[in-house]
Write a protein that holds these residues in place. Sequence first.
Motif, PDB file in Angstrom:
ATOM      1  N   ILE A 182       0.756  -1.120   0.239  1.00  0.00           N
ATOM      2  CA  ILE A 182      -0.131   0.255   0.060  1.00  0.00           C
ATOM      3  C   ILE A 182       0.800   1.229  -0.036  1.00  0.00           C
ATOM      4  N   ILE A 183       1.894   1.325   0.687  1.00  0.00           N
ATOM      5  CA  ILE A 183       2.778   2.363   0.814  1.00  0.00           C
ATOM      6  C   ILE A 183       3.558   2.509  -0.414  1.00  0.00           C
ATOM      7  N   ALA A 184       3.991   1.645  -1.251  1.00  0.00           N
ATOM      8  CA  ALA A 184       4.584   1.368  -2.442  1.00  0.00           C
ATOM      9  C   ALA A 184       3.714   2.131  -3.431  1.00  0.00           C
ATOM     10  N   ILE A 185       2.224   1.835  -3.485  1.00  0.00           N
ATOM     11  CA  ILE A 185       1.394   2.336  -4.325  1.00  0.00           C
ATOM     12  C   ILE A 185       1.302   3.783  -4.053  1.00  0.00           C
ATOM     13  N   CYS A 186       1.046   4.364  -2.818  1.00  0.00           N
ATOM     14  CA  CYS A 186       1.080   5.688  -2.464  1.00  0.00           C
ATOM     15  C   CYS A 186       2.408   6.514  -3.191  1.00  0.00           C
ATOM     16  N   ASP A 187       3.578   5.862  -3.042  1.00  0.00           N
ATOM     17  CA  ASP A 187       4.913   6.515  -3.486  1.00  0.00           C
ATOM     18  C   ASP A 187       4.686   6.605  -5.021  1.00  0.00           C
ATOM     19  N   GLU A 188       4.413   5.543  -5.463  1.00  0.00           N
ATOM     20  CA  GLU A 188       4.016   5.679  -7.110  1.00  0.00           C
ATOM     21  C   GLU A 188       3.165   6.652  -7.711  1.00  0.00           C
ATOM     22  N   LEU A 189       2.022   6.696  -6.868  1.00  0.00           N
ATOM     23  CA  LEU A 189       0.937   7.790  -7.254  1.00  0.00           C
ATOM     24  C   LEU A 189       1.280   9.003  -6.673  1.00  0.00           C
ATOM     25  N   LYS A 190       2.426   9.319  -5.967  1.00  0.00           N
ATOM     26  CA  LYS A 190       2.773  10.421  -5.392  1.00  0.00           C
ATOM     27  C   LYS A 190       1.670  10.929  -4.349  1.00  0.00           C
ATOM     28  N   LEU A 191       1.157  10.094  -3.661  1.00  0.00           N
ATOM     29  CA  LEU A 191       0.182  10.391  -2.453  1.00  0.00           C
ATOM     30  C   LEU A 191       0.948  10.468  -1.098  1.00  0.00           C
ATOM     31  N   ASP A 192       0.602  11.410  -0.617  1.00  0.00           N
ATOM     32  CA  ASP A 192       0.908  11.489   1.064  1.00  0.00           C
ATOM     33  C   ASP A 192       0.156  10.471   1.839  1.00  0.00           C
ATOM     34  N   VAL A 193       0.826   9.697   2.599  1.00  0.00           N
ATOM     35  CA  VAL A 193       0.259   8.465   3.228  1.00  0.00           C
ATOM     36  C   VAL A 193       0.752   8.638   4.511  1.00  0.00           C
ATOM     37  N   GLU A 194      -0.240   8.434   5.856  1.00  0.00           N
ATOM     38  CA  GLU A 194       0.468   8.140   7.036  1.00  0.00           C
ATOM     39  C   GLU A 194      -0.181   6.920   7.733  1.00  0.00           C
ATOM     40  N   SER A 195       0.718   5.726   7.744  1.00  0.00           N
ATOM     41  CA  SER A 195       0.246   4.479   8.072  1.00  0.00           C
ATOM     42  C   SER A 195       0.390   4.416   9.655  1.00  0.00           C
ATOM     43  N   LEU A 196      -0.535   3.959  10.407  1.00  0.00           N
ATOM     44  CA  LEU A 196      -0.757   4.222  11.532  1.00  0.00           C
ATOM     45  C   LEU A 196      -0.880   2.589  12.284  1.00  0.00           C
ATOM     46  N   GLY A 197      -0.813   1.611  11.528  1.00  0.00           N
ATOM     47  CA  GLY A 197      -0.842   0.188  11.976  1.00  0.00           C
ATOM     48  C   GLY A 197      -2.031  -0.074  12.834  1.00  0.00           C
ATOM     49  N   SER A 198      -1.806  -0.670  13.884  1.00  0.00           N
ATOM     50  CA  SER A 198      -3.132  -1.159  14.629  1.00  0.00           C
ATOM     51  C   SER A 198      -3.359  -0.161  15.954  1.00  0.00           C
ATOM     52  N   THR A 199      -3.378   1.200  15.364  1.00  0.00           N
ATOM     53  CA  THR A 199      -3.702   2.162  16.403  1.00  0.00           C
ATOM     54  C   THR A 199      -5.014   1.936  16.774  1.00  0.00           C
TER      55      THR A 199
ATOM     56  N   VAL B  51      -4.404  15.542   8.987  1.00  0.00           N
ATOM     57  CA  VAL B  51      -3.921  15.008  10.407  1.00  0.00           C
ATOM     58  C   VAL B  51      -2.410  15.156  10.405  1.00  0.00           C
ATOM     59  N   ARG B  52      -1.999  15.644   9.472  1.00  0.00           N
ATOM     60  CA  ARG B  52      -0.573  15.641   9.422  1.00  0.00           C
ATOM     61  C   ARG B  52       0.327  16.029  10.692  1.00  0.00           C
ATOM     62  N   ASP B  53      -0.022  17.055  11.295  1.00  0.00           N
ATOM     63  CA  ASP B  53       0.623  17.917  12.379  1.00  0.00           C
ATOM     64  C   ASP B  53      -0.025  17.715  13.789  1.00  0.00           C
ATOM     65  N   LYS B  54      -0.847  16.753  13.693  1.00  0.00           N
ATOM     66  CA  LYS B  54      -1.544  16.154  14.887  1.00  0.00           C
ATOM     67  C   LYS B  54      -0.615  15.052  15.680  1.00  0.00           C
ATOM     68  N   GLU B  55      -0.613  15.218  17.122  1.00  0.00           N
ATOM     69  CA  GLU B  55      -0.022  14.541  17.646  1.00  0.00           C
ATOM     70  C   GLU B  55      -0.826  13.234  18.265  1.00  0.00           C
ATOM     71  N   THR B  56      -2.071  13.661  18.607  1.00  0.00           N
ATOM     72  CA  THR B  56      -3.361  12.797  19.203  1.00  0.00           C
ATOM     73  C   THR B  56      -4.398  13.045  18.338  1.00  0.00           C
ATOM     74  N   LEU B  57      -5.133  11.894  18.047  1.00  0.00           N
ATOM     75  CA  LEU B  57      -6.369  11.973  17.099  1.00  0.00           C
ATOM     76  C   LEU B  57      -7.584  11.718  18.051  1.00  0.00           C
ATOM     77  N   ASN B  58      -8.637  12.254  17.937  1.00  0.00           N
ATOM     78  CA  ASN B  58      -9.772  11.852  18.636  1.00  0.00           C
ATOM     79  C   ASN B  58     -10.849  11.735  17.282  1.00  0.00           C
ATOM     80  N   LEU B  59     -11.527  10.589  17.438  1.00  0.00           N
ATOM     81  CA  LEU B  59     -12.591  10.476  16.450  1.00  0.00           C
ATOM     82  C   LEU B  59     -13.997  11.387  16.679  1.00  0.00           C
ATOM     83  N   ASP B  60     -14.164  11.779  17.945  1.00  0.00           N
ATOM     84  CA  ASP B  60     -15.397  12.642  17.963  1.00  0.00           C
ATOM     85  C   ASP B  60     -14.979  14.124  17.407  1.00  0.00           C
ATOM     86  N   SER B  61     -13.712  14.167  16.978  1.00  0.00           N
ATOM     87  CA  SER B  61     -13.542  15.646  16.362  1.00  0.00           C
ATOM     88  C   SER B  61     -12.445  15.528  15.224  1.00  0.00           C
TER      89      SER B  61
END
Length: 220
Positions: A71-88, A113-123
């Motif tokens: 998935i990350i390789a596909i994003c690289d080839e498509l020049k898509l920024d991606v943040e992989s957060l595993g099993s968060t 969400v790039r510059d956010k240290e924490t994420l809250n699905l309510d916001s």
Amino acid sequence: MVLSQNIAYRNGFKQTQAISVNGVGWNAYRNIISELPEGRSVRVDYYRGTLTLMSPSRKHEKANSLLTRLIIAICDELKLDVESLGSTLWQSQAADSAIEPDSSFYIQNEQVVRDKETLNLDSDPPPDLAVEVDITNPSLRKLPIYAALKIPEVWIYDGRVLRIFHLQQGAYVEAQTSLAFAAIPVRRLPEFLELGQSEGMSAAVAATRRWVQQLLAGGA
């Protein structure tokens, strides 16, 4: 509380063990989560009073790791920024639901969400894509959890076939194409996952990159 236990076997060997507990309130769920050790290998999901703990097999984790790399390789080839957060752990008290996907990604909303240290699905927006590897433990039961958390796209890979689900009006509908990669026929990814099993991860990633490059150049 009511406890149930399911152990999956393949070729006589234990592959995946899942334990479910019913009648768990949100506060009790949060207390249990807080007591689990850091770096644990156990996956957790919670849906309206039912808490499930699952220990994935090595085969499961290997397939998940390779699929993440593709998935990350596909994003690289498509020049898509991606943040992989595993099993968060994604959770919402308002939805009375929580889940740790095998893998999760921000793609369309990566910049949000790039510059956010924490994420809250309510916001904050949920991850754009969640992946479940279904080799030894059925994952379809998790779709209502993902729907409650409003995750727009879920992939389920069973070791042979990659199924794609889009969230539509609060429920998932199986689709042929990906929301994240509309121009790429990602249902072919199992071919490269099989290559990874026989020739290694690096060979599979390189082949995937070449495939995407050919598609972008107008090839088959």
